[in-house]
Design an enzyme around this catalytic site. Sequence first.
Site, PDB file in Angstrom:
ATOM      1  CB  THR A 187      -0.889   0.142   1.322  1.00  0.00           C
ATOM      2  OG1 THR A 187      -1.826  -0.946   1.046  1.00  0.00           O
ATOM      3  CG2 THR A 187      -1.604   1.378   1.110  1.00  0.00           C
ATOM      4  CD  GLU A 273      -1.404   0.602   9.076  1.00  0.00           C
ATOM      5  OE1 GLU A 273      -2.062   1.482   8.440  1.00  0.00           O
ATOM      6  OE2 GLU A 273      -2.057  -0.549   9.410  1.00  0.00           O
TER       7      GLU A 273
END
Length: 405
Positions: A187, A273
């Site tokens: 991503t 993340e």
Amino acid sequence: MEFIKGGVTAAKGFSAGGLHCGIRKNKTKPDLALILSDRECAAAGVYTRNLVKGAPITVTQRNIADGRAWAVICNSGIANTCAPDGLEKAEAMCRVAASALGLKPEDIIVASTGVIGPSLPIEPIANGIEELKASLSGEGSLAAATAIMTTDTVPKEAAVKFTVGGKTAYMGGISKGSGMIHPNMATMLCFVTTDCAIDPALLQKAVKTAADATFNMISVDGDTSTNDTFMVLANGAAGNVEITEESEDYAAFVEALTAVGRRLAMMMAKDGEGASRLIIYRVSGAPDLETARTVARAVSSSTLVKAAFFGADANAGGRAMCAVGYSGARVDVEKIDIAFKSAKGRVEVVKFGLGIEFSEELALEVLKEPEIETLIDLHMGDVSAEAYGCDLTYDYVKINADYRT
């Protein structure tokens, strides 16, 4: 070649900017970026291999079918993927940007990132485009890098100076990527600019070569996203004779592009993340590049390995052996050595495919560092490869459980 400052505006003839136009509810988060060349560029890119693709990819592929482009417009907050009016909105973004810049819609590269599913509102983009155009600057790389962020915690920029055809050339880029990161692109959005002159067909080959060595060698969580785009614009302002064949100049170009890509890829892995550690997986002693990359990708993608690194547990070595075994690479497991290395030292944990005694105290110190190297020697040849990843923490679940809220 040397790393320099400047990001996506390090190359001659490029300007960039970013601002909050209103796509995001949080007014403190910029959500629209623009990159512009003062002349037409050779353009090439690679994209996600996910069968579900964002509408901007379809439009961008069509716009650069001739190998040419002038500008990039990119929003964050909404991915414009799986939206019923996705193509219409991606095309509208191109028209809005082209009108403001005095270009044609097909001169524009368009990209989006954010939540999958919702319709992208065009009104904020149309209302903000003139202010965004006015913000364009040769020092605007950071603003653009910030505007394309989603769950990223830091903006990502890199640039190099190199020599090609006796001329000094510059290349720099920005990227975003923190979650849904996995080989076959991630991503991620990455926009690289250069003032080097290169034929579009060769530029496309260089982009794929660089992507395979960098962005296709990172993993945060095993999810391959829908909007991934790695785009390079080359405007020729450096004044070198156009690169039209695989010469020494082409090799220098690929080296520079790979260096920029590797720096950005490592930044994305480090900013995974919830991550607390950057893990660099270095596989050596492979019989060929495919084997080296297959092993590196398998180990870097292992959830068990990532979790062990979060706990600073040297059992990551055993879990790495497990991942090598299921990777599909044809290796002799009885020849494999594995060690961990960081600023605190080096600890060997596997020898000839078997676990060995080691200092738990040293291992703990080594694995507590924010950057760790996992060294895997296959002892089957002289080919090597690198992959980039991070640990898997509680915060990863929290971030993705509350992504929209």
